[in-house]
Scaffold this motif. Structure first.
Motif, PDB file in Angstrom:
ATOM      1  N   TRP A   1       0.766  -1.278  -0.255  1.00 39.28           N
ATOM      2  CA  TRP A   1      -0.476  -0.033  -0.318  1.00 39.28           C
ATOM      3  C   TRP A   1       0.938   1.104  -0.417  1.00 39.28           C
ATOM      4  CZ3 TRP A   1      -4.638  -1.028  -2.157  1.00 39.28           C
ATOM      5  CH2 TRP A   1      -5.435  -1.923  -1.656  1.00 39.28           C
ATOM      6  N   ALA A   2       2.121   1.272   0.580  1.00 38.05           N
ATOM      7  CA  ALA A   2       2.766   2.256   0.735  1.00 38.05           C
ATOM      8  C   ALA A   2       3.575   2.377  -0.791  1.00 38.05           C
ATOM      9  CB  ALA A   2       3.967   2.258   2.221  1.00 38.05           C
ATOM     10  N   ARG A   3       3.925   1.798  -1.549  1.00 32.82           N
ATOM     11  CA  ARG A   3       3.827   1.975  -2.770  1.00 32.82           C
ATOM     12  C   ARG A   3       3.033   1.977  -3.380  1.00 32.82           C
ATOM     13  NH1 ARG A   3       7.737   3.338  -6.113  1.00 32.82           N
ATOM     14  NH2 ARG A   3       8.007   1.739  -8.287  1.00 32.82           N
ATOM     15  N   LEU A   4       1.840   1.635  -3.756  1.00 32.78           N
ATOM     16  CA  LEU A   4       1.055   1.711  -4.465  1.00 32.78           C
ATOM     17  C   LEU A   4       0.902   3.412  -4.466  1.00 32.78           C
ATOM     18  CD1 LEU A   4      -1.480   1.244  -6.434  1.00 32.78           C
ATOM     19  CD2 LEU A   4      -3.084   0.448  -4.801  1.00 32.78           C
ATOM     20  N   ARG A   5       0.961   3.867  -3.254  1.00 27.18           N
ATOM     21  CA  ARG A   5       0.090   5.459  -2.658  1.00 27.18           C
ATOM     22  C   ARG A   5       1.687   6.081  -3.564  1.00 27.18           C
ATOM     23  NH1 ARG A   5      -0.736   4.207   2.085  1.00 27.18           N
ATOM     24  NH2 ARG A   5       1.641   3.864   3.222  1.00 27.18           N
ATOM     25  N   GLU A   6       3.122   5.685  -3.381  1.00 28.96           N
ATOM     26  CA  GLU A   6       4.210   6.419  -4.323  1.00 28.96           C
ATOM     27  C   GLU A   6       3.209   6.251  -5.749  1.00 28.96           C
ATOM     28  OE1 GLU A   6       8.183   4.200  -3.336  1.00 28.96           O
ATOM     29  OE2 GLU A   6       7.487   4.608  -1.547  1.00 28.96           O
ATOM     30  N   LEU A   7       3.691   5.190  -7.134  1.00 31.60           N
ATOM     31  CA  LEU A   7       3.062   4.866  -8.262  1.00 31.60           C
ATOM     32  C   LEU A   7       2.084   5.575  -8.111  1.00 31.60           C
ATOM     33  CD1 LEU A   7       3.356   1.305  -8.184  1.00 31.60           C
ATOM     34  CD2 LEU A   7       5.214   2.671  -8.843  1.00 31.60           C
TER      35      LEU A   7
ATOM     36  N   HIS B   1       1.125 -10.276 -10.498  1.00 35.43           N
ATOM     37  CA  HIS B   1       0.490  -9.133 -11.065  1.00 35.43           C
ATOM     38  C   HIS B   1      -1.404  -9.273 -10.652  1.00 35.43           C
ATOM     39  CE1 HIS B   1      -2.359  -9.279 -14.515  1.00 35.43           C
ATOM     40  NE2 HIS B   1      -2.395  -7.806 -14.522  1.00 35.43           N
ATOM     41  N   GLU B   2      -1.316  -7.635 -10.169  1.00 32.08           N
ATOM     42  CA  GLU B   2      -2.908  -7.343  -9.326  1.00 32.08           C
ATOM     43  C   GLU B   2      -3.218  -7.038 -10.918  1.00 32.08           C
ATOM     44  OE1 GLU B   2      -3.050  -6.976  -5.743  1.00 32.08           O
ATOM     45  OE2 GLU B   2      -1.650  -8.040  -5.147  1.00 32.08           O
ATOM     46  N   GLU B   3      -4.272  -7.304 -10.722  1.00 32.74           N
ATOM     47  CA  GLU B   3      -5.158  -5.823 -11.580  1.00 32.74           C
ATOM     48  C   GLU B   3      -6.068  -4.746 -10.870  1.00 32.74           C
ATOM     49  OE1 GLU B   3      -8.021  -7.461 -14.340  1.00 32.74           O
ATOM     50  OE2 GLU B   3      -6.696  -8.025 -15.731  1.00 32.74           O
ATOM     51  N   GLY B   4      -5.788  -3.687 -10.884  1.00 33.91           N
ATOM     52  CA  GLY B   4      -6.014  -2.499  -9.988  1.00 33.91           C
ATOM     53  C   GLY B   4      -7.450  -1.427 -10.603  1.00 33.91           C
ATOM     54  N   GLN B   5      -8.316  -1.327 -10.404  1.00 32.31           N
ATOM     55  CA  GLN B   5      -8.747  -0.077 -10.551  1.00 32.31           C
ATOM     56  C   GLN B   5     -10.032   0.685  -9.520  1.00 32.31           C
ATOM     57  OE1 GLN B   5     -12.374  -0.922 -13.354  1.00 32.31           O
ATOM     58  NE2 GLN B   5     -14.040   0.653 -11.766  1.00 32.31           N
TER      59      GLN B   5
ATOM     60  N   ARG C   1      -7.955   1.889 -14.370  1.00 36.34           N
ATOM     61  CA  ARG C   1      -7.239   0.691 -14.992  1.00 36.34           C
ATOM     62  C   ARG C   1      -6.318   0.318 -15.074  1.00 36.34           C
ATOM     63  NH1 ARG C   1      -5.399  -2.979 -17.193  1.00 36.34           N
ATOM     64  NH2 ARG C   1      -5.492  -4.904 -16.795  1.00 36.34           N
ATOM     65  N   PHE C   2      -5.343  -0.376 -13.993  1.00 40.26           N
ATOM     66  CA  PHE C   2      -3.692  -1.171 -14.223  1.00 40.26           C
ATOM     67  C   PHE C   2      -3.528  -2.061 -13.877  1.00 40.26           C
ATOM     68  CE2 PHE C   2      -4.987   0.938  -9.960  1.00 40.26           C
ATOM     69  CZ  PHE C   2      -4.341  -0.188  -8.574  1.00 40.26           C
ATOM     70  N   ASP C   3      -2.410  -2.370 -14.566  1.00 42.04           N
ATOM     71  CA  ASP C   3      -2.104  -3.780 -13.722  1.00 42.04           C
ATOM     72  C   ASP C   3      -0.716  -3.283 -12.732  1.00 42.04           C
ATOM     73  OD1 ASP C   3      -3.213  -5.113 -15.322  1.00 42.04           O
ATOM     74  OD2 ASP C   3      -2.049  -4.974 -17.098  1.00 42.04           O
ATOM     75  N   LEU C   4      -0.738  -3.644 -12.108  1.00 45.17           N
ATOM     76  CA  LEU C   4       0.864  -3.557 -10.844  1.00 45.17           C
ATOM     77  C   LEU C   4       1.656  -5.020 -11.126  1.00 45.17           C
ATOM     78  CD1 LEU C   4       1.325  -2.024  -8.076  1.00 45.17           C
ATOM     79  CD2 LEU C   4      -0.039  -3.239  -7.235  1.00 45.17           C
TER      80      LEU C   4
ATOM     81  N   TYR D   1       5.576  -2.311  -9.846  1.00 46.22           N
ATOM     82  CA  TYR D   1       5.693  -1.148 -10.932  1.00 46.22           C
ATOM     83  C   TYR D   1       3.988  -0.890 -11.391  1.00 46.22           C
ATOM     84  CZ  TYR D   1       7.094  -5.033 -13.746  1.00 46.22           C
ATOM     85  OH  TYR D   1       6.909  -6.415 -14.408  1.00 46.22           O
ATOM     86  N   LEU D   2       3.222  -0.233 -12.029  1.00 42.53           N
ATOM     87  CA  LEU D   2       2.738   0.247 -12.820  1.00 42.53           C
ATOM     88  C   LEU D   2       2.799  -0.127 -14.320  1.00 42.53           C
ATOM     89  CD1 LEU D   2       0.901   3.247 -11.311  1.00 42.53           C
ATOM     90  CD2 LEU D   2       0.587   0.426 -11.163  1.00 42.53           C
ATOM     91  N   ARG D   3       1.621  -0.997 -14.616  1.00 44.63           N
ATOM     92  CA  ARG D   3       1.525  -1.349 -16.562  1.00 44.63           C
ATOM     93  C   ARG D   3       0.667  -1.178 -16.886  1.00 44.63           C
ATOM     94  NH1 ARG D   3       4.256  -6.844 -18.296  1.00 44.63           N
ATOM     95  NH2 ARG D   3       6.924  -6.198 -17.847  1.00 44.63           N
ATOM     96  N   ASP D   4       0.880  -0.681 -17.802  1.00 42.01           N
ATOM     97  CA  ASP D   4      -1.087  -0.331 -18.943  1.00 42.01           C
ATOM     98  C   ASP D   4      -1.896   0.465 -18.412  1.00 42.01           C
ATOM     99  OD1 ASP D   4      -0.151  -2.548 -21.237  1.00 42.01           O
ATOM    100  OD2 ASP D   4      -1.228  -3.662 -20.074  1.00 42.01           O
ATOM    101  N   TRP D   5      -1.574   1.381 -17.552  1.00 41.63           N
ATOM    102  CA  TRP D   5      -2.088   3.293 -17.350  1.00 41.63           C
ATOM    103  C   TRP D   5      -3.125   2.980 -17.634  1.00 41.63           C
ATOM    104  CZ3 TRP D   5      -3.093   3.780 -12.216  1.00 41.63           C
ATOM    105  CH2 TRP D   5      -2.955   5.316 -12.522  1.00 41.63           C
ATOM    106  N   THR D   6      -4.757   2.850 -17.842  1.00 39.44           N
ATOM    107  CA  THR D   6      -5.404   3.247 -18.650  1.00 39.44           C
ATOM    108  C   THR D   6      -6.893   3.758 -17.963  1.00 39.44           C
ATOM    109  OG1 THR D   6      -5.237   1.275 -19.770  1.00 39.44           O
ATOM    110  CG2 THR D   6      -6.885   2.437 -20.776  1.00 39.44           C
ATOM    111  N   ASP D   7      -7.117   5.133 -18.770  1.00 39.22           N
ATOM    112  CA  ASP D   7      -8.132   6.162 -18.436  1.00 39.22           C
ATOM    113  C   ASP D   7      -9.404   5.580 -19.119  1.00 39.22           C
ATOM    114  OD1 ASP D   7     -10.064   8.124 -18.541  1.00 39.22           O
ATOM    115  OD2 ASP D   7      -8.839   9.768 -18.197  1.00 39.22           O
ATOM    116  N   ILE D   8     -10.188   4.881 -17.899  1.00 43.84           N
ATOM    117  CA  ILE D   8     -11.696   4.531 -18.914  1.00 43.84           C
ATOM    118  C   ILE D   8     -12.581   5.164 -17.910  1.00 43.84           C
ATOM    119  CG2 ILE D   8     -10.238   1.839 -18.832  1.00 43.84           C
ATOM    120  CD1 ILE D   8     -11.939   1.418 -16.253  1.00 43.84           C
TER     121      ILE D   8
END
Length: 113
Positions: free
Chosen positions: A21-27, A50-54, A64-67, A81-88
């Motif tokens: 959660w600390a790393r996700l805040r940074e990202l 891999h986790e899928e987030g929104q 939406r993103f992949d972590l 790190y994040l991949r596929d950061w997408t504005d949906i």
């Protein structure tokens, strides 16, 4: 009715000292989002790396993103790190999390942030 996942994960995002959660805040900050007003719609483990987030930003944009990180390593989340950061924002209504996202918007508008 608001999903307990939204409430729990949003609380963890905002206050948890756990590495993930600390790393996700940074990202999220790196993407221009303020974690203190961001709502987590979901963070779903897809595999051991891999986790899928929104999330919903403070401004009401939906992303939406992949972590990715090594979940088996003791501090693997610190290098996530994040991949596929997408504005949906314009299309979330047709996604698999449409109902939960709509409920999260309602919860957000009632002062969750």
């Amino acid at each position: 009715m608001i999903s307990s996942i939204v409430v729990q994960y949003t609380g963890l995002l905002r206050t948890s000292t756990i590495d993930l959660w600390a790393r996700l805040r940074e990202l999220l900050r790196a993407q221009g989002l303020d974690p203190d007003v961001t709502v987590v719609v979901d963070l779903l483990q897809e595999s051991l790396s891999h986790e899928e987030g929104q999330v919903i930003s403070g401004e009401g944009r939906v992303y939406r993103f992949d972590l990715f990180y090594d979940q088996e390593a003791e501090h693997g989340a610190r290098s996530a790190y994040l991949r596929d950061w997408t504005d949906i924002t314009e299309s979330w209504q047709t996604g698999s999390l449409a109902r939960r996202t709509a409920d999260a918007f309602t919860w957000k508008s009632q002062g969750a942030d």
